[in-house]
Design an enzyme around this catalytic site. Structure first.
Site, short mmCIF file in Angstrom:
data_model
loop_
_atom_site.label_atom_id
_atom_site.label_comp_id
_atom_site.label_asym_id
_atom_site.label_seq_id
_atom_site.Cartn_x
_atom_site.Cartn_y
_atom_site.Cartn_z
N LYS A 190 0.84 -1.59 -0.27
CA LYS A 190 0.15 0.17 0.33
C LYS A 190 1.13 1.46 -0.03
O LYS A 190 0.04 2.31 -0.33
CB LYS A 190 -0.82 -0.28 1.12
N LYS A 207 -4.29 -7.67 -6.78
CA LYS A 207 -6.36 -8.03 -6.71
C LYS A 207 -6.97 -7.03 -7.11
O LYS A 207 -6.56 -5.62 -7.00
CB LYS A 207 -5.73 -8.31 -5.16
N LYS A 223 -10.78 -1.44 -3.60
CA LYS A 223 -11.35 -0.36 -3.82
C LYS A 223 -10.88 0.45 -3.89
O LYS A 223 -11.56 1.64 -4.55
CB LYS A 223 -12.54 -0.70 -2.09
N1 AQP Z 1 -9.27 -8.70 -4.69
C1 AQP Z 1 -10.18 -9.73 -3.91
N2 AQP Z 1 -10.10 -11.16 -3.95
C2 AQP Z 1 -10.50 -11.90 -2.78
N3 AQP Z 1 -11.50 -11.07 -1.46
C3 AQP Z 1 -11.34 -9.62 -1.22
N4 AQP Z 1 -11.54 -9.16 -0.40
C4 AQP Z 1 -10.31 -7.60 -0.84
N5 AQP Z 1 -10.15 -7.99 -2.21
C5 AQP Z 1 -10.01 -8.84 -2.78
C6 AQP Z 1 -12.06 -9.41 0.77
O1 AQP Z 1 -12.75 -8.08 1.01
C7 AQP Z 1 -12.75 -8.67 2.39
C8 AQP Z 1 -13.11 -6.51 2.90
O2 AQP Z 1 -11.26 -6.55 2.41
P1 AQP Z 1 -11.79 -4.73 3.25
O3 AQP Z 1 -12.64 -3.91 2.41
O4 AQP Z 1 -11.33 -4.74 4.84
O5 AQP Z 1 -9.51 -4.44 2.76
P2 AQP Z 1 -9.28 -5.13 1.73
O6 AQP Z 1 -8.91 -6.49 1.73
O7 AQP Z 1 -7.70 -3.50 1.84
O8 AQP Z 1 -10.07 -4.73 0.59
P3 AQP Z 1 -9.89 -4.40 -0.97
O9 AQP Z 1 -11.14 -4.02 -1.70
O10 AQP Z 1 -8.66 -3.95 -1.73
O11 AQP Z 1 -9.80 -2.84 -0.06
P4 AQP Z 1 -9.03 -0.68 -0.25
O12 AQP Z 1 -8.39 -1.56 -1.79
O13 AQP Z 1 -9.24 0.03 0.63
O14 AQP Z 1 -7.53 -2.13 0.76
C9 AQP Z 1 -11.72 -9.26 3.61
O15 AQP Z 1 -11.76 -10.31 4.01
C10 AQP Z 1 -10.66 -8.86 1.83
O16 AQP Z 1 -9.89 -10.58 2.10
#
Ligand code: AQP
Length: 345
Positions: free
Chosen positions: A122, A206, A209
Site C-alpha cells: 500500500k 488484486k 477498492k
Molecule cells: N480481490 C479480492 N479477492 C478476494 N477477496 C478480497 N477481499 C478484498 N479484496 C479481495 C476481501 O474482502 C474483505 C474486505 O476487505 P476490506 O475492504 O476490509 O479490505 P481490503 O482487503 O484492503 O479490500 P480492498 O477492496 O482491496 O480495499 P482497499 O483498496 O481499500 O485496500 C476481506 O476479507 C478481504 O480479504
C-alpha cells in the site's frame, strides 16, 4: 511426564469478519467475504463489522464515511445476512476494540509488523508519508477478532498474513500472562473459488477498492451496461482459452476470468474450459461471463438500493448490533484488564 503444550481454547465457535467503508464494494469483496459470511451465519454465532476505524488509516472524507458505513451495512443485508442472527455493527461504536488494540500493541513486536506485505504494497516507496495507523492496523484487526474470542474468520487470501499475526498475538498474550487458552487461535475461512479475485486490467494485482482505475473492478453498484463494458474491455492475451487448467499457467488474466466464471457458476475451472476451451475470449466466453455477472449481481444491487432508501432502518440495525457487540466485548475486556494487572485487579 506432564503435557507441556498450552491448553487449547475451549470456548464456543464464533465468527468475526469486517469490511472497510473505504469505497464501493467490488466483486472480490463479494466473493471473498460476503458470500462466505452468509454461508456461515447458520453454522455459528457471527459478528460482521463495518470497520470504519480501519478505513481512516487512509484519508476518508468525513461526510462520505458515514454514508459509506451505511452502504457496507446495506451490502451485508443485501447479500443475505439476517440481523436476527448476525450481529452487524460499526467498529467505532464499540470502544473496547481500541482499548484491546493498545494492550496488543504492547504484545506484538515491531519485527512482526515489519513483515506485513499489505503495508509494503500500500505505501510503495512512500513509507514515511503513511499514517502510523496504517502500519499498526493489523494489531487493531487482532483486537477486533479476539475481543469476541472469535474462532473463525472468513477472509480473502490477501488477509491470511494478518490472521497469522492475530494467532501470534493470541499465543504470546496467553503465554506471557500465563493465561493458557484465554484467547483462541482463530482460523481463517479462506478456501473456495472466490478467495483471490484479480484486477480486470492486471492479472497480477488484486481487485481493490482503492485502485485508481474503475475499469479494474466490477462494483456491486455497477449496472448491466457498465458490467458488460468492463468485461468486454477486460485485459486478456492473444491466445484462445486453453482446453485444460494446466494451460492457464502463466496466463494470469485468463486464469482470473475463468476463476470468476467458475466461482459464479458453481463449476470448476476444468468444467468452464470444457465449454469454452479453444475459443477466443470475445466469441462466447466474455458475453456469457457478463450475463452471469449481471444475473448474479443485479438482485444484490437492487436489494442494496432498497435498504439504502431507508437509512433509519439501517441505523436501527447498526445500533442494535453495537449494543449486542458491546455486551459480548465488555466481559472479555474486563478479564483481559485483570490478567494484565490493571487497577483495581
Ligand atoms: N480481490 C479480492 N479477492 C478476494 N477477496 C478480497 N477481499 C478484498 N479484496 C479481495 C476481501 O474482502 C474483505 C474486505 O476487505 P476490506 O475492504 O476490509 O479490505 P481490503 O482487503 O484492503 O479490500 P480492498 O477492496 O482491496 O480495499 P482497499 O483498496 O481499500 O485496500 C476481506 O476479507 C478481504 O480479504
Amino acid at each position: 511426564m506432564t503435557d507441556q503444550r498450552p491448553a487449547a481454547y475451549a470456548g464456543p465457535k464464533r465468527v468475526f469478519s469486517g469490511v472497510q467503508p473505504s469505497g464501493d464494494l467490488h466483486l472480490g469483496n463479494y466473493l471473498g467475504a460476503l458470500v462466505k459470511f452468509v454461508a456461515l451465519q447458520d453454522e455459528m454465532e457471527g459478528l460482521y463489522c463495518v470497520v470504519d476505524q480501519h478505513a481512516i488509516t487512509q484519508w476518508q472524507e468525513p461526510a462520505k464515511l458515514t454514508a459509506q458505513t451505511r452502504e457496507i451495512a446495506a451490502a451485508y443485508l443485501a447479500a443475505g445476512l439476517d440481523p436476527a442472527k448476525a450481529i452487524i455493527f460499526p467498529q467505532s461504536a464499540v470502544p473496547q476494540h481500541t482499548e484491546l488494540a493498545w494492550i496488543f500493541q504492547c504484545v506484538a513486536r515491531v519485527g512482526w509488523l515489519d513483515r506485513m506485505t499489505q503495508f509494503k504494497d500500500k505505501v510503495g516507496k512512500h513509507k514515511e508519508r503513511a499514517s502510523v495507523g496504517l502500519y499498526t492496523y493489523p494489531v487493531l484487526q487482532a483486537a477486533d477478532i479476539l475481543l469476541y474470542k472469535a474462532t473463525h474468520v472468513p477472509v480473502g487470501e490477501d488477509q491470511m498474513q494478518h490472521l497469522e499475526l492475530t494467532r501470534d498475538i493470541a499465543a504470546k498474550f496467553n503465554h506471557d500472562f500465563d493465561a493458557p487458552g484465554f484467547f483462541p487461535l482463530a482460523q481463517p475461512v479462506a478456501e473456495g473459488p472466490g478467495a483471490r479475485i484479480m484486477s480486470l486490467r492486471d492479472g497480477g494485482a488484486k481487485m481493490s477498492k482503492s485502485d485508481s482505475s474503475d475499469q479494474s473492478r466490477i462494483n456491486l453498484t455497477d449496472d448491466a451496461d457498465a458490467i458488460a463494458a468492463k468485461i468486454r474491455k477486460a485485459k486478456t492475451d492473444a491466445e484462445p482459452l486453453p482446453q485444460t487448467v494446466e494451460g492457464l499457467a502463466g496466463r494470469p488474466e485468463a486464469d482470473n476470468l475463468v476463476g470468476i466464471f467458475a466461482a459464479l457458476s458453481g463449476q470448476t475451472k476444468a468444467q468452464v474450459l470444457e465449454t469454452f476451451g479453444g475459443q477466443g475470449f470475445g466469441q462466447n466466453f466474455k458475453p456469457a461471463l457478463a450475463d452471469l455477472l449481471i444475473a448474479r449481481l443485479a438482485p444484490v444491487s437492487a436489494r442494496m438500493r432498497g435498504f439504502l432508501a431507508d437509512p433509519g432502518q439501517i441505523d436501527q440495525i447498526l445500533a442494535d448490533g453495537a449494543e449486542r457487540a458491546r455486551a459480548l466485548a465488555e466481559p472479555v475486556l474486563t478479564e483481559t484488564r485483570r490478567i494484565v494487572g490493571f487497577w483495581p485487579g
